[in-house]
Design a protein around this motif. Structure first.
Motif, PDB file in Angstrom:
ATOM      1  N   VAL A  63       0.871  -1.177   0.000  1.00 42.53           N
ATOM      2  CA  VAL A  63       0.000   0.000   0.000  1.00 42.53           C
ATOM      3  C   VAL A  63       0.907   1.225   0.000  1.00 42.53           C
ATOM      4  O   VAL A  63       1.755   1.384   0.886  1.00 42.53           O
ATOM      5  CB  VAL A  63      -0.925   0.025   1.241  1.00 42.53           C
ATOM      6  CG1 VAL A  63      -1.779   1.266   1.249  1.00 42.53           C
ATOM      7  CG2 VAL A  63      -1.783  -1.231   1.285  1.00 42.53           C
ATOM      8  N   GLU A  64       0.740   2.089  -1.010  1.00 38.76           N
ATOM      9  CA  GLU A  64       1.578   3.274  -1.141  1.00 38.76           C
ATOM     10  C   GLU A  64       1.214   4.303  -0.077  1.00 38.76           C
ATOM     11  O   GLU A  64       0.071   4.412   0.339  1.00 38.76           O
ATOM     12  CB  GLU A  64       1.406   3.914  -2.530  1.00 38.76           C
ATOM     13  CG  GLU A  64       1.875   3.053  -3.670  1.00 38.76           C
ATOM     14  CD  GLU A  64       0.821   2.055  -4.125  1.00 38.76           C
ATOM     15  OE1 GLU A  64      -0.314   2.114  -3.623  1.00 38.76           O
ATOM     16  OE2 GLU A  64       1.145   1.195  -4.951  1.00 38.76           O
ATOM     17  N   GLN A  65       2.226   5.091   0.325  1.00 37.46           N
ATOM     18  CA  GLN A  65       2.005   6.155   1.303  1.00 37.46           C
ATOM     19  C   GLN A  65       0.950   7.146   0.805  1.00 37.46           C
ATOM     20  O   GLN A  65       0.165   7.667   1.575  1.00 37.46           O
ATOM     21  CB  GLN A  65       3.320   6.878   1.619  1.00 37.46           C
ATOM     22  CG  GLN A  65       4.264   6.068   2.467  1.00 37.46           C
ATOM     23  CD  GLN A  65       3.722   5.771   3.849  1.00 37.46           C
ATOM     24  OE1 GLN A  65       2.930   6.512   4.400  1.00 37.46           O
ATOM     25  NE2 GLN A  65       4.130   4.651   4.413  1.00 37.46           N
ATOM     26  N   GLN A  66       0.947   7.401  -0.488  1.00 37.30           N
ATOM     27  CA  GLN A  66      -0.013   8.343  -1.063  1.00 37.30           C
ATOM     28  C   GLN A  66      -1.445   7.863  -0.818  1.00 37.30           C
ATOM     29  O   GLN A  66      -2.332   8.654  -0.520  1.00 37.30           O
ATOM     30  CB  GLN A  66       0.245   8.506  -2.558  1.00 37.30           C
ATOM     31  CG  GLN A  66      -0.707   9.488  -3.224  1.00 37.30           C
ATOM     32  CD  GLN A  66      -0.422   9.632  -4.707  1.00 37.30           C
ATOM     33  OE1 GLN A  66       0.490   9.028  -5.236  1.00 37.30           O
ATOM     34  NE2 GLN A  66      -1.219  10.437  -5.363  1.00 37.30           N
ATOM     35  N   ALA A  67      -1.680   6.553  -0.939  1.00 43.34           N
ATOM     36  CA  ALA A  67      -3.009   6.002  -0.691  1.00 43.34           C
ATOM     37  C   ALA A  67      -3.399   6.184   0.767  1.00 43.34           C
ATOM     38  O   ALA A  67      -4.549   6.507   1.082  1.00 43.34           O
ATOM     39  CB  ALA A  67      -3.052   4.530  -1.083  1.00 43.34           C
ATOM     40  N   LEU A  68      -2.445   5.995   1.679  1.00 42.26           N
ATOM     41  CA  LEU A  68      -2.721   6.194   3.102  1.00 42.26           C
ATOM     42  C   LEU A  68      -3.034   7.650   3.392  1.00 42.26           C
ATOM     43  O   LEU A  68      -3.950   7.960   4.150  1.00 42.26           O
ATOM     44  CB  LEU A  68      -1.535   5.738   3.953  1.00 42.26           C
ATOM     45  CG  LEU A  68      -1.255   4.246   3.944  1.00 42.26           C
ATOM     46  CD1 LEU A  68       0.030   3.961   4.713  1.00 42.26           C
ATOM     47  CD2 LEU A  68      -2.418   3.479   4.512  1.00 42.26           C
ATOM     48  N   ALA A  69      -2.275   8.549   2.790  1.00 40.75           N
ATOM     49  CA  ALA A  69      -2.515   9.983   3.006  1.00 40.75           C
ATOM     50  C   ALA A  69      -3.888  10.368   2.494  1.00 40.75           C
ATOM     51  O   ALA A  69      -4.606  11.137   3.129  1.00 40.75           O
ATOM     52  CB  ALA A  69      -1.431  10.806   2.322  1.00 40.75           C
ATOM     53  N   SER A  70      -4.274   9.822   1.356  1.00 39.20           N
ATOM     54  CA  SER A  70      -5.581  10.102   0.789  1.00 39.20           C
ATOM     55  C   SER A  70      -6.678   9.608   1.724  1.00 39.20           C
ATOM     56  O   SER A  70      -7.671  10.281   1.950  1.00 39.20           O
ATOM     57  CB  SER A  70      -5.702   9.432  -0.577  1.00 39.20           C
ATOM     58  OG  SER A  70      -7.027   9.476  -1.019  1.00 39.20           O
ATOM     59  N   CYS A  71      -6.482   8.431   2.289  1.00 41.37           N
ATOM     60  CA  CYS A  71      -7.444   7.855   3.226  1.00 41.37           C
ATOM     61  C   CYS A  71      -7.559   8.736   4.468  1.00 41.37           C
ATOM     62  O   CYS A  71      -8.664   9.021   4.941  1.00 41.37           O
ATOM     63  CB  CYS A  71      -7.011   6.443   3.600  1.00 41.37           C
ATOM     64  SG  CYS A  71      -8.135   5.606   4.712  1.00 41.37           S
TER      65      CYS A  71
END
Length: 119
Positions: A46-54
């Motif tokens: 899971v990319e950091q960008q996806a976590l930030a978006s979440c």
């Protein structure tokens, strides 16, 4: 791969070769055998960008849910959770009993947790 590892681990690893977002570690594999086949646990990238978006989406949901709280409930929540005011101080400021402050805060926390749990 561990020589004593389940053969399903080797099959699973072969299937995932070249898949950059999936990984199976033989030494950490969890195996569950069923009559139809074998489940082998794996890892998903899971990319950091996806976590930030979440996280950003959850914050937006939280802000909207706070804005939608009834006025008194919102005032109690913000005073206690954001400003760090104690129950008696909030009660004096809003002309409430301490028990009312506690009920309003409990109500706010319930409403907000339900709003964050919605998909």
């Amino acid at each position: 791969m561990d020589a004593g590892a389940h053969p399903a681990v080797a099959v699973a690893m072969t299937r995932l070769e070249g898949a950059p977002v999936l990984r199976i570690d033989a030494e950490e594999a969890y195996i569950e055998e069923t009559p139809e086949g074998v489940w082998v646990s794996g890892w998903i990238w899971v990319e950091q960008q996806a976590l930030a978006s979440c996280d950003a989406m959850r914050m937006m949901k939280l802000r909207n849910a706070i804005a939608d709280l009834p006025q008194q409930t919102r005032a109690v929540f913000l005073a206690h959770c954001v400003e760090g005011s104690a129950y008696p101080a909030i009660a004096r400021r809003l002309s409430l009993e301490v028990a009312e402050v506690q009920r309003e805060l409990a109500s706010a926390l319930l409403i907000l947790s339900q709003a964050l749990d919605e998909t």
